[in-house]
Design an enzyme around this catalytic site. Structure first.
Site, PDB file in Angstrom:
ATOM      1  N   ASN A 210      28.341  46.263  38.921  1.00 17.76           N
ATOM      2  CA  ASN A 210      26.920  46.145  38.581  1.00 17.76           C
ATOM      3  C   ASN A 210      26.286  47.526  38.551  1.00 17.76           C
ATOM      4  O   ASN A 210      26.947  48.523  38.812  1.00 17.76           O
ATOM      5  CB  ASN A 210      26.207  45.197  39.561  1.00 17.76           C
ATOM      6  N   ASP A 278      28.820  38.942  43.544  1.00 20.15           N
ATOM      7  CA  ASP A 278      28.825  37.586  44.089  1.00 20.15           C
ATOM      8  C   ASP A 278      30.161  36.903  43.873  1.00 20.15           C
ATOM      9  O   ASP A 278      30.555  36.033  44.635  1.00 20.15           O
ATOM     10  CB  ASP A 278      27.708  36.765  43.441  1.00 20.15           C
ATOM     11  N   PHE A 324      18.350  42.732  51.504  1.00 20.68           N
ATOM     12  CA  PHE A 324      17.593  43.045  50.296  1.00 20.68           C
ATOM     13  C   PHE A 324      17.628  41.841  49.371  1.00 20.68           C
ATOM     14  O   PHE A 324      18.568  41.037  49.419  1.00 20.68           O
ATOM     15  CB  PHE A 324      18.202  44.260  49.577  1.00 20.68           C
TER      16      PHE A 324
HETATM   17  O1  C5P Z   1      22.200  36.483  47.674  1.00 24.10           O
HETATM   18  P1  C5P Z   1      21.811  37.837  47.220  1.00 24.10           P
HETATM   19  O2  C5P Z   1      22.944  38.620  46.614  1.00 24.10           O
HETATM   20  O3  C5P Z   1      20.606  37.903  46.359  1.00 24.10           O
HETATM   21  O4  C5P Z   1      21.390  38.576  48.570  1.00 24.10           O
HETATM   22  C1  C5P Z   1      21.077  39.924  48.619  1.00 24.10           C
HETATM   23  C2  C5P Z   1      21.272  40.456  49.983  1.00 24.10           C
HETATM   24  O5  C5P Z   1      22.487  39.958  50.539  1.00 24.10           O
HETATM   25  C3  C5P Z   1      21.413  41.944  50.001  1.00 24.10           C
HETATM   26  O6  C5P Z   1      20.957  42.417  51.245  1.00 24.10           O
HETATM   27  C4  C5P Z   1      22.913  42.156  49.873  1.00 24.10           C
HETATM   28  O7  C5P Z   1      23.337  43.396  50.386  1.00 24.10           O
HETATM   29  C5  C5P Z   1      23.436  40.999  50.680  1.00 24.10           C
HETATM   30  N1  C5P Z   1      24.718  40.456  50.197  1.00 24.10           N
HETATM   31  C6  C5P Z   1      25.837  40.612  50.973  1.00 24.10           C
HETATM   32  N2  C5P Z   1      27.030  40.067  50.552  1.00 24.10           N
HETATM   33  C7  C5P Z   1      27.100  39.384  49.393  1.00 24.10           C
HETATM   34  C8  C5P Z   1      25.962  39.223  48.596  1.00 24.10           C
HETATM   35  C9  C5P Z   1      24.783  39.774  49.030  1.00 24.10           C
HETATM   36  O8  C5P Z   1      25.756  41.252  52.018  1.00 24.10           O
HETATM   37  N3  C5P Z   1      28.263  38.877  49.018  1.00 24.10           N
END
Ligand code: C5P
Length: 402
Positions: A210, A278, A324
């Site tokens: 990304n 994700d 975040f």
């Molecule tokens: O669910 P989303 O990706 O929007 O969530 C964002 C937050 O979750 C950010 O703080 C990101 O660093 C964290 N995150 C994480 N591990 C993932 C996905 C997101 O720590 N696999």
């Protein structure tokens, strides 16, 4: 901030980069910082005590038994008279001896006797830097609160290429400034920060990624270090320099990032600013080929572990966990839902919709979502967002842990 009136004890260990210590002394003196130099026997093979003495305008110490006159300046006093002890360059050998608690020469004796913060600037061949023994020594030192600057990546005197080059003197100066600068409300605290994107391999040459630059996460790591925290920054692949005074663990995938975070615990504070992919896919062992007329390969995606949720809900949860939420729509509603779902304490929400220029840009407009409500901050450079967040974290930690 000027370093006028501050005092640095500079330990110069052996290695081809020892000549850069001369430039560091010059930069420190230019700021009005007092410098006392100590050389290991090996350092004296690379630079002369006389050069260091001329630049530091101070006596140079280079072996334990030159300090026989305890009434003048014994080694205990020498180690404590400074505001900060800096080891630059720090060879693999001196790092190993520090980790092992040796007191086999003046330099290591001072390092064992000091009650001041210690900053090391490693410098060695890339294989020595990457060796498990050095990694373990660095982890030991970091767990004791030793701050690190560098090493940099680049060509080496030994004709190899990689991480191991001594950080440039201005970077070491910045790290010194960060450690000596202003109040240190987070002294004694450990902060874990994630930053950057992750790369999820598709095959040996392709990956899912990304647009995260790592700028915001790196700035947060630097801001927390400036407030005195010992910071472990777990970073995905980025093209920006390591922040000064921070231990950087480089990873590629989300799963590696989770493992590195778990290994870095315990921490008092965790800020998850990384844009973790994700989804990942099972990596094909060989490069996927375009067969004429054949349809494109389908990628079957599986969910990556959620690092923020895992650490927020796991054993040894840090006292303050900040996530975040980069959203393109319904920013606040999404952030509030995320706060509840992931189990963190705060969410820094930002709009990364088209035209926001946040992903990869230098500014950020955020809202801080906590159980107490929502604060909207003005659009600011990412460094300023980081400084403000670090100040808020320091206030919170003071209340929560005091
Ligand atoms: O669910 P989303 O990706 O929007 O969530 C964002 C937050 O979750 C950010 O703080 C990101 O660093 C964290 N995150 C994480 N591990 C993932 C996905 C997101 O720590 N696999």
């Amino acid at each position: 901030m000027s370093l006028a009136g501050k005092r640095v004890l500079l330990i110069v260990s052996g290695g081809i980069a020892a000549y850069k210590a001369l430039e560091l002394v010059r930069l420190l003196r230019r700021e009005g910082c007092g410098v006392t130099c100590v050389m290991t026997p090996a350092a004296a093979e690379f630079v002369t005590p006389l050069s260091l003495q001329a630049l530091s305008e101070n006596r140079v110490y280079h072996e334990l038994f030159s300090l026989t006159d305890e009434s003048e300046m014994g080694h205990i006093q020498l180690s404590r008279a400074a505001d900060l002890v800096v080891v630059a360059p720090a060879s693999a050998d001196i790092l190993a001896r520090m980790a092992g608690g040796h007191a086999s020469d003046l330099a290591t004796t001072l390092l064992l006797a000091t009650d001041k913060r210690v900053l090391v600037a490693p410098s060695m061949n890339v294989r020595m830097w990457e060796h498990d023994a050095t990694r373990a020594n660095m982890a030991t030192l970091a767990s004791r609160g030793v701050a690190v600057v560098g090493p940099d990546e680049g060509a080496m005197a030994c004709n190899e290429y990689g991480f191991g080059r001594l950080a440039e003197p201005p970077m070491i100066l910045a790290a010194i400034r960060a450690l000596l600068d202003g109040p240190q409300p987070l002294a004694g605290r450990h902060a874990l920060v994630t930053s950057g994107p992750t790369h999820e391999p598709i095959d040996p040459v392709r990956y899912i990624a990304n647009r995260s630059s790592g700028r915001q996460g790196h700035a947060i790591a630097a801001a927390l270090a400036r407030l005195g925290a010992r910071v472990t920054l777990v970073s995905g692949p980025v093209a920006i320099p390591d922040p000064a005074g921070v231990l950087v663990i480089q990873v590629e995938t989300g799963r590696q990032m989770l493992a590195a975070c778990q290994q870095a615990l315990p921490a008092d504070i965790a800020v998850f600013a990384a844009a973790v992919a994700d989804w990942r896919t099972d990596m094909a062992p060989l490069k996927l080929k375009k067969a004429p007329g054949a349809p494109p390969p389908g990628l079957s995606l599986v969910a990556n572990p959620d690092i923020l949720a895992t650490i927020s809900q796991g054993a040894g949860r840090p006292a303050l966990v900040v996530g975040f939420a980069a959203e393109t729509n319904d920013v606040l509603a999404n952030a509030q839902a995320k706060l509840a779902r992931k189990g963190c304490d705060w969410i820094v929400a930002n709009d990364v919709g088209e035209g926001s220029d946040v992903m990869g840009g230098t500014e950020n407009a955020v809202q801080l979502v906590t159980a107490a409500g929502v604060e909207t901050w003005p659009r600011l450079p990412k460094d300023a967002v980081a400084a403000r967040l670090a100040d808020r974290i320091a206030d919170q930690i003071r209340g929560a842990l005091s």
